[in-house]
Design an enzyme around this catalytic site. Structure first.
Site, mmCIF file in Angstrom:
data_model
loop_
_atom_site.group_PDB
_atom_site.id
_atom_site.type_symbol
_atom_site.label_atom_id
_atom_site.label_comp_id
_atom_site.label_asym_id
_atom_site.label_seq_id
_atom_site.Cartn_x
_atom_site.Cartn_y
_atom_site.Cartn_z
ATOM 1 N N LYS A 68 43.319 44.827 39.553
ATOM 2 C CA LYS A 68 44.388 45.794 39.298
ATOM 3 C C LYS A 68 45.728 45.055 39.191
ATOM 4 C CE LYS A 68 44.937 46.536 44.260
ATOM 5 N NZ LYS A 68 44.326 47.229 45.409
ATOM 6 N N TYR B 3 77.311 35.617 40.246
ATOM 7 C CA TYR B 3 77.907 36.933 40.490
ATOM 8 C C TYR B 3 78.303 37.096 41.953
ATOM 9 C CZ TYR B 3 76.241 38.901 36.032
ATOM 10 O OH TYR B 3 76.027 39.190 34.720
ATOM 11 N N MET C 46 69.727 38.722 36.203
ATOM 12 C CA MET C 46 68.599 39.361 35.541
ATOM 13 C C MET C 46 67.688 38.326 34.853
ATOM 14 S SD MET C 46 68.645 42.440 32.751
ATOM 15 C CE MET C 46 69.516 43.579 33.803
ATOM 16 N N ARG D 294 45.343 57.463 53.062
ATOM 17 C CA ARG D 294 45.748 57.576 51.653
ATOM 18 C C ARG D 294 44.609 58.254 50.893
ATOM 19 N NH1 ARG D 294 46.264 51.279 49.380
ATOM 20 N NH2 ARG D 294 44.081 51.232 48.778
HETATM 21 C C1 LIG Z 1 43.523 46.399 46.266
HETATM 22 C C2 LIG Z 1 42.292 46.912 46.898
HETATM 23 C C3 LIG Z 1 41.294 46.030 47.347
HETATM 24 C C4 LIG Z 1 41.474 44.524 47.376
HETATM 25 O O1 LIG Z 1 42.177 44.159 48.544
HETATM 26 P P1 LIG Z 1 42.486 42.631 48.887
HETATM 27 O O2 LIG Z 1 43.139 42.677 50.208
HETATM 28 O O3 LIG Z 1 43.418 42.154 47.812
HETATM 29 O O4 LIG Z 1 41.199 41.909 48.866
HETATM 30 C C5 LIG Z 1 40.111 46.584 47.811
HETATM 31 N N1 LIG Z 1 39.930 47.909 47.847
HETATM 32 C C6 LIG Z 1 40.873 48.788 47.435
HETATM 33 C C7 LIG Z 1 40.603 50.244 47.511
HETATM 34 C C8 LIG Z 1 42.080 48.316 46.959
HETATM 35 O O5 LIG Z 1 43.032 49.188 46.574
#
Ligand SMILES: *Cc1c(COP(=O)(O)O)cnc(C)c1O
Length: 387
Positions: A40, A273, A321, A135
Site C-alpha cells: 500500500k 526563509y 518547497m 479501527r
Molecule cells: C499496513 C498493514 C500491515 C503491514 O504492517 P507492517 O507493520 O508494515 O508490517 C498489515 N496489516 C494491515 C491491516 C495493514 O494495514
C-alpha cells in the site's frame, strides 16, 4: 499517470534486498507460512511498480484501495491480491471482476454484494474482526449475523478472516496483544461452531510475524520488514529479549540529490526563509533541489544532516518547497552537481530512515511513505564486495 518531475532528486532501490527480506521473514516464521507483501501507499513510498517485480517470492500482495489493486493487475501481477481498505459500494463489481479479495466489515457492503449478479463464489471475502485496535472490523459479537448474511449470497465466498494488533510495535510488554489474540481465537471458535472456518486466517504484520508464531495462522501480512526496516526499536529489543535470532533486514531504499549551487556567505549572513539560520563563520553553502514537496519533511530544517563525499553536512535554515541548504564548509572537495545522500549510505557514513524519523519527530514508516511518488525510482544492482 505520474512522471518523473525532476531528474535531480531520485530514489534508488536495491534490486536484491526486497526478496532477501521477504525470504528472511519467511524463514524466521519457519518457512511454511505464506507471506502477503503489503505494498500500500506506493509500496511504503518505494514505488509500487518496481517493488512488485522485486519480490518474486511473495505469495500474496495487499494494498489499501481498489485503485491500487487495479494498478497491480495492470502491472500483470497474477498472484492473489487482498484489498485492506473500504471499496465504495458502487465499485464492488470492479474489484470482483479484477479478482481482488475484499476485506469486509460493513453490513452495507454485504447488501451491495447481494444485489450484484455474481457467478457462484466470485467475491472472495475476508471478514475483518476488530479485536481491540478500534479501527476497521466488526465486533466479535457481530460475527454470527455477518456469516449468516454472507451465506445467503451465492456469489460470495468466505475466503478469510483477519484481525490487526494495536500495539505490538510500541512496547516490550505484550499483554494487550495476547488479549487481542484470545478474542480472535474465540472468534475462530464461533466460526468453527458455524462450520464456516475460512481457508485463510491472518493477523500478523511484520512485528507479530517476527515475535509471535501463534499469530501466524495461514498468512503473514508483512509490510515494513520487506523494505528492510524494523517496525520499531521495541520490536528489535523484544526479539533479542525473547532469545530469537533477529532476521537480517537490508534497507531497500536510498534517496539522493545533487548540489545545484555552491557559494560562500560572509559571517553573519542569513540562510533561508524566516532568517532562522545565521552563519557564525564564512560559510560555504550548498543548495539542494529538494524540499518538503518531495517529502523531505519541513521539521528537518536546522536539524538534519545529509551526506556529501561520505561526510555529514548539516541542513541549515528552513526546508523550502523545492529547496534546502546545507553547510559544506568542511567538505572543500564538494563541487557543483556532486551527489548528496539524504537517506542511505555514503562511504562509511549512513543516514537511516530511523535517524531521519528521530530528527523529524516521527517514525520510519512515515519518512519513507511520504517520499513523493513523482520522483524517479532507479533499481540498482549492488556491486559485489571488492569491486
Ligand atoms: C499496513 C498493514 C500491515 C503491514 O504492517 P507492517 O507493520 O508494515 O508490517 C498489515 N496489516 C494491515 C491491516 C495493514 O494495514
Amino acid at each position: 499517470m505520474l512522471w518523473p518531475m525532476n531528474s535531480l532528486v531520485w530514489v534508488e532501490l536495491d534490486a536484491e534486498a526486497p526478496d532477501h527480506n521477504l525470504r528472511q521473514l519467511k524463514a524466521g516464521a519457519g518457512g511454511r507460512v505464506p507471506i502477503c507483501a503489503v505494498v500500500k501507499a506506493n509500496a511504503y513510498g518505494h514505488g509500487v511498480d518496481p517493488m512488485v517485480h522485486l519480490m518474486p517470492s511473495a505469495d500474496w500482495f495487499a494494498v489499501n484501495s481498489l485503485e491500487e489493486g487495479l494498478r497491480l493487475r495492470a502491472l500483470r501481477v497474477r498472484k492473489p491480491i487482498l484489498l485492506l481498505g473500504h471499496v465504495p459500494l458502487g465499485s464492488l463489481h470492479e474489484a470482483i471482476r479484477a479478482d481482488l479479495a475484499l476485506t469486509l466489515y460493513n453490513r452495507e457492503s454485504l447488501q451491495a454484494l447481494s444485489r450484484l449478479e455474481l457467478p457462484p463464489g466470485a467475491a472472495r471475502i475476508h471478514l475483518k474482526v476488530d479485536t481491540g485496535a478500534g479501527r476497521q472490523g466488526i465486533r466479535p459479537e457481530e460475527i454470527e449475523d455477518f456469516v449468516l448474511e454472507l451465506r445467503r449470497i451465492p456469489g460470495a465466498f468466505l475466503e478469510g478472516v483477519s484481525s490487526h494488533f494495536a500495539n505490538i510495535e510500541d512496547t516490550l510488554a505484550h499483554e494487550y496483544a495476547e488479549e487481542q489474540l484470545e478474542r480472535f481465537n474465540r472468534a475462530l471458535e464461533t466460526l468453527a461452531e458455524m462450520d464456516s472456518t475460512p481457508p485463510i486466517v491472518h493477523t500478523a504484520s511484520t512485528a507479530a510475524g517476527i515475535l509471535f508464531p501463534e499469530t501466524h495462522f495461514s498468512l503473514i501480512r508483512a509490510g515494513i520488514g520487506l523494505y528492510g526496516l524494523w517496525p520499531s526499536r521495541e520490536t528489535y529489543l523484544s526479539t533479542l529479549l525473547s532469545g530469537r535470532h533477529p532476521p537480517n533486514l537490508k534497507p531497500v531504499l536510498s534517496w539522493k540529490t545533487r548540489l545545484v549551487q555552491i557559494k560562500t556567505l560572509a559571517e553573519g549572513s542569513y540562510v533561508g526563509y524566516g532568517c532562522t539560520y545565521k552563519t557564525t563563520r564564512p560559510t560555504r553553502v550548498g543548495v539542494l533541489p529538494v524540499g518538503y514537496s518531495d517529502g523531505y519533511d519541513r521539521a528537518l530544517g536546522n536539524t538534519a544532516y545529509v551526506l556529501v563525499h561520505g561526510r555529514r553536512a548539516p541542513v541549515i535554515g528552513r526546508i523550502c518547497m523545492n529547496l534546502c541548504m546545507i553547510d559544506i564548509t568542511d567538505i572543500p572537495q564538494a563541487r557543483l552537481e556532486d551527489e548528496v545522500v539524504l537517506l542511505g549510505a555514503s562511504g562509511t557514513e549512513r543516514i537511516t530512515a530511523e535517524t531521519l524519523a528521530g530528527w523529524a519527530g516521527t517514525i520510519n514508516y512515515e519518512i519513507v511513505s511520504r517520499i513523493s511518488p513523482l520522483l524517479e525510482r532507479r533499481v540498482v544492482t549492488p556491486r559485489p564486495p571488492g569491486l
